[in-house]
Design an enzyme around this catalytic site. Sequence first.
Site, PDB file in Angstrom:
ATOM      1  N   GLU A 302       0.833  -1.210   0.000  1.00 58.95           N
ATOM      2  CA  GLU A 302       0.000   0.000   0.000  1.00 58.95           C
ATOM      3  C   GLU A 302       0.866   1.259   0.000  1.00 58.95           C
ATOM      4  OE1 GLU A 302      -2.644  -0.097   3.337  1.00 58.95           O
ATOM      5  OE2 GLU A 302      -4.166  -1.273   2.293  1.00 58.95           O
ATOM      6  N   GLU A 389      -6.428  -7.362  -0.573  1.00 64.22           N
ATOM      7  CA  GLU A 389      -6.758  -7.118   0.830  1.00 64.22           C
ATOM      8  C   GLU A 389      -8.089  -6.399   0.895  1.00 64.22           C
ATOM      9  OE1 GLU A 389      -3.485  -5.487   3.207  1.00 64.22           O
ATOM     10  OE2 GLU A 389      -4.945  -4.159   4.184  1.00 64.22           O
TER      11      GLU A 389
END
Length: 463
Positions: A302, A389
């Site tokens: 991320e 995710e």
Amino acid sequence: MPMRTGRRRRSIAALGAVVAAVGAGALTIVAAQGAGAAEGCEVEYNVVNDWGSGFQANISITADEPIDGWTVEWDFTGAVSGISAWNVTAQSLTGPHFEASDAGWNGSIASGQTREVFGFTANGTAGDIENAAVNGVECGGDGSQEPTTEPEPTDPDPTDPPPAGTPVERHGQLSVCGANMCNEDGQAIQLRGISSMWLHWQTQPYAQSLSALEWMRDNWNIEVFRVAMGVEPAGAYLDDPGRWKSEVETVIRNAAEAGVYLIVDFHAHQAHQHRSEAVAFFSDLADRYGHLPNIIWEPYNEPEQVSWTGAVKPYHEAVLAAIRAQDPDNIVVLGTPTWSQDVDVAAADPVSGTNLMYTLHFYSCTHAQWNRDKADAAIDAGLALFVTEWGASAADGGLDGRVCLDEAQRWIDWMAANRISWTAWKLDVGTDSTNLLSSGAPLNGGWDNHLHGHAPFVIANLP
């Protein structure tokens, strides 16, 4: 001090009293049949972590004839106390003598099968085991033969076929075709599965358990697992690269044995600041495991609010070049800015290459239609997306314990309509609503009575 961490052996030694194998920091003792022992069993004692004042070990049993229910016992040669085992019943430690029985679901062992049946932690010195017996049948000799050393475990052989009936056997080598993931026959598919917790923050090493992975495959029907190797926090990869790469390799070998696809996730928020470390990590693993058809690389979990063109894309190009020098065809999933939400930004200036996908993350109490609109724009531009995710919670992972199932269902339906593969966050115990397991969940599976938070919703939407 750092724990010693090892790998599961692929074979058991030939008959002998005690075989001690030391490889990659692990100690494996096989209590096999001695000259005067009854035929029928071998007990493998595999020390996987040792922190000086205590240790963790896994136990495997090999049966010459089928076993339906087992009680195993042995004597420790080291001073051991405070033992805590999982996936067993009626455990006891009296002096050096330990005894435990199966938990029901793990009681069957086929003829000729070696099965990892339980694990435990204990205080004291690991030492060896002796006088091992299964269901009263002695498996340990008298120690009169000299110990021998096994060869160092090898990486999975590229010619080894995946186990029959498993996800990898069904789908084979993956590729990207247009905006979809495709199987080896060129058919668009959707994989669904589970992500680990940050490895270094797990309450138990769930991600590294082969038995847990096989249990999720057989009971939750997962097709893909994501190993989230934390990079930047204290105690994670940058602090101890050898240990955490070894842990990832354990999961890689387990996934190959289980026939499950595996996402190798460099779980970082500032990975572009650690480019050289990432290049070294992926270059080495791609060299040794890139031949496996079940591997999916994820070099940047991320990225935060940083420039795609100025920071994230150049990082991906460098790491991708390192991977492709060793592995020309396995899928690589590229993280996108703003915690992997800005897939539309990446679509405007994509990375050049083949078999590339882009990471999209969502948490349904925070992200809604506006984020799907950004994803739709990326798909329309030709990008293939992978939701590596997600959670039915707020973006903090559900610290408040809430779940937002209506919005989560809209996301599930959208992913199904677009054949977007996903792994749900996260395989661990805790109070966050994205922790899939409740307190007391054993290490190696059998979690029907230990579900927590959004777990029932996640499991209901697995294949």
